[in-house]
Enzyme design. Structure first.
Site, PDB file in Angstrom:
ATOM      1  N   ASP A   1       0.967  -1.281   0.009  1.00 12.61           N
ATOM      2  CA  ASP A   1       0.015  -0.025   0.093  1.00 12.61           C
ATOM      3  C   ASP A   1       0.887   1.308   0.017  1.00 12.61           C
ATOM      4  O   ASP A   1       2.099   1.163   0.204  1.00 12.61           O
ATOM      5  CB  ASP A   1      -0.886  -0.055   1.316  1.00 12.61           C
ATOM      6  CG  ASP A   1      -0.388  -0.564   2.610  1.00 12.61           C
ATOM      7  OD1 ASP A   1       0.988  -0.487   2.826  1.00 12.61           O
ATOM      8  OD2 ASP A   1      -1.074  -1.357   3.418  1.00 12.61           O
TER       9      ASP A   1
ATOM     10  N   GLU B   1      -9.552  -2.591   5.464  1.00 12.75           N
ATOM     11  CA  GLU B   1     -10.266  -2.258   7.135  1.00 12.75           C
ATOM     12  C   GLU B   1     -11.341  -3.345   7.139  1.00 12.75           C
ATOM     13  O   GLU B   1     -12.020  -3.791   6.106  1.00 12.75           O
ATOM     14  CB  GLU B   1     -10.433  -1.183   7.352  1.00 12.75           C
ATOM     15  CG  GLU B   1      -9.016  -0.233   7.479  1.00 12.75           C
ATOM     16  CD  GLU B   1      -8.994   1.330   7.341  1.00 12.75           C
ATOM     17  OE1 GLU B   1      -8.422   2.046   7.942  1.00 12.75           O
ATOM     18  OE2 GLU B   1     -10.078   1.689   6.625  1.00 12.75           O
TER      19      GLU B   1
ATOM     20  N   HIS C   1      -6.842  -5.785  10.263  1.00 14.25           N
ATOM     21  CA  HIS C   1      -6.777  -5.655   8.665  1.00 14.25           C
ATOM     22  C   HIS C   1      -5.419  -5.866   8.097  1.00 14.25           C
ATOM     23  O   HIS C   1      -4.481  -5.792   8.741  1.00 14.25           O
ATOM     24  CB  HIS C   1      -7.430  -4.282   8.413  1.00 14.25           C
ATOM     25  CG  HIS C   1      -6.293  -2.963   8.892  1.00 14.25           C
ATOM     26  ND1 HIS C   1      -6.390  -2.228   9.906  1.00 14.25           N
ATOM     27  CD2 HIS C   1      -5.033  -2.834   8.229  1.00 14.25           C
ATOM     28  CE1 HIS C   1      -5.314  -1.406  10.006  1.00 14.25           C
ATOM     29  NE2 HIS C   1      -4.433  -1.768   9.244  1.00 14.25           N
TER      30      HIS C   1
ATOM     31  N   ASP D   1      -7.222  -3.859  14.475  1.00 18.85           N
ATOM     32  CA  ASP D   1      -8.518  -4.393  13.970  1.00 18.85           C
ATOM     33  C   ASP D   1      -8.501  -5.502  13.273  1.00 18.85           C
ATOM     34  O   ASP D   1      -9.682  -5.748  12.361  1.00 18.85           O
ATOM     35  CB  ASP D   1      -9.575  -3.249  13.489  1.00 18.85           C
ATOM     36  CG  ASP D   1      -9.100  -2.358  12.063  1.00 18.85           C
ATOM     37  OD1 ASP D   1      -7.899  -3.221  11.917  1.00 18.85           O
ATOM     38  OD2 ASP D   1      -9.379  -1.479  11.751  1.00 18.85           O
TER      39      ASP D   1
END
Length: 276
Positions: free
Chosen positions: A72, A148, A143, A141
């Site tokens: 990313d 996400e 991800h 979380d």
């Protein structure tokens, strides 16, 4: 899905680095085509990058015939910005190994057409024969990359709006000011990661414990995108003891038992390769 539990982060990093090095070396003995390696940013892989660089420096590993694809990059953050993922990768890894610059692929968050940039990235991965091993880290979380909670498990490389929690966590790199954290990023999709021949994910620290619990003991869910690894035929999570605090005792003991011979793998005398 395999789960290997290391005593601490340093041992985790060394184990993962040696595992990747052996995969690259074994590939290069059999094939002339480059080994294709997917890479993450963030704090989780830094130790692994240091260990890989050390193996490279000692002559035990070369990246001259390796092609990399990063997961990313932020949108509208200059590549030269100290917190861009371009800067991160060169600072922590690429400047310390012998990889040709033309073999490095990182999404361009400043591309004129962001959607086209994502399409071209997917096409280039296919062009080189797909990713042999995708290394990853996770968010608190659960991800993977910037996929996400709520991301499609079949998602591809795309523009992604970052949620508040992710931006708050990453604000520590932006003078603790969430307003300085970009709101958009380009990210490979869950489907992109799942297309890799092998996936290895690093999970370290007590703050990732709930995510590890959900990924290992919960069902497959788009709300915990790491859980998609349950559906991959060659996936592995390597964690430290701190990350296991939310696992059931039975689960912990089960994986410690079945992987006990792989924590410190033995070396094949004929091939000089580790047996995992």
């Amino acid at each position: 899905m395999r789960l290997l539990i290391q005593n601490n982060y340093d041992l985790l990093s060394k184990w993962v680095a040696n595992y990747i090095a052996d995969k690259i070396n074994a590939h290069q003995k059999k094939h002339s085509r480059p080994f294709v390696l997917g890479l993450p940013t963030g704090s989780s892989p830094i130790g692994t990058y240091k260990e890989l660089a050390a193996l490279n420096k000692s002559g035990k590993l070369s990246f001259k015939n390796v092609i990399t694809f990063n997961m990313d990059e932020y949108v509208a953050l200059e590549e030269t910005h100290p917190e861009s993922y371009h800067s991160f990768m060169f600072k922590h890894f690429f400047d310390h190994i012998d990889i040709p610059k033309e073999n490095i692929n990182i999404l361009d968050g400043n591309a004129e057409d962001l959607s086209l940039e994502c399409e071209k990235y997917e096409a280039k991965i296919k062009e080189v024969g797909g990713i042999d091993l995708f290394l990853g880290g996770i968010g608190t979380d659960g991800h993977i990359a910037f996929n996400e909670p709520g991301s499609s498990l079949s998602s591809r490389t795309r523009v992604k709006t970052l949620n508040t929690e992710t931006r708050m966590v990453n604000s520590r790199f932006f003078e603790n000011d969430i307003n300085k954290v970009p709101k958009l990023a380009l990210t490979v999709g869950v489907g992109t990661v799942m297309d890799a021949k092998e996936v290895v994910v690093i999970v370290s620290g007590h703050q990732k414990a709930r995510a590890l619990h959900k990924a290992v003991e919960g069902g497959v869910s788009h709300m915990w995108t790491l859980s998609a690894l349950q559906l991959h035929n060659k996936s592995m999570i390597v964690c430290d003891e701190e990350a296991t605090i939310d696992l059931k005792v039975g689960t912990y003991k089960y994986f410690k038992d079945i992987e006990k011979h792989n924590i410190e793998p033995t070396k094949d005398k004929e091939t000089d390769q580790y047996l995992y």
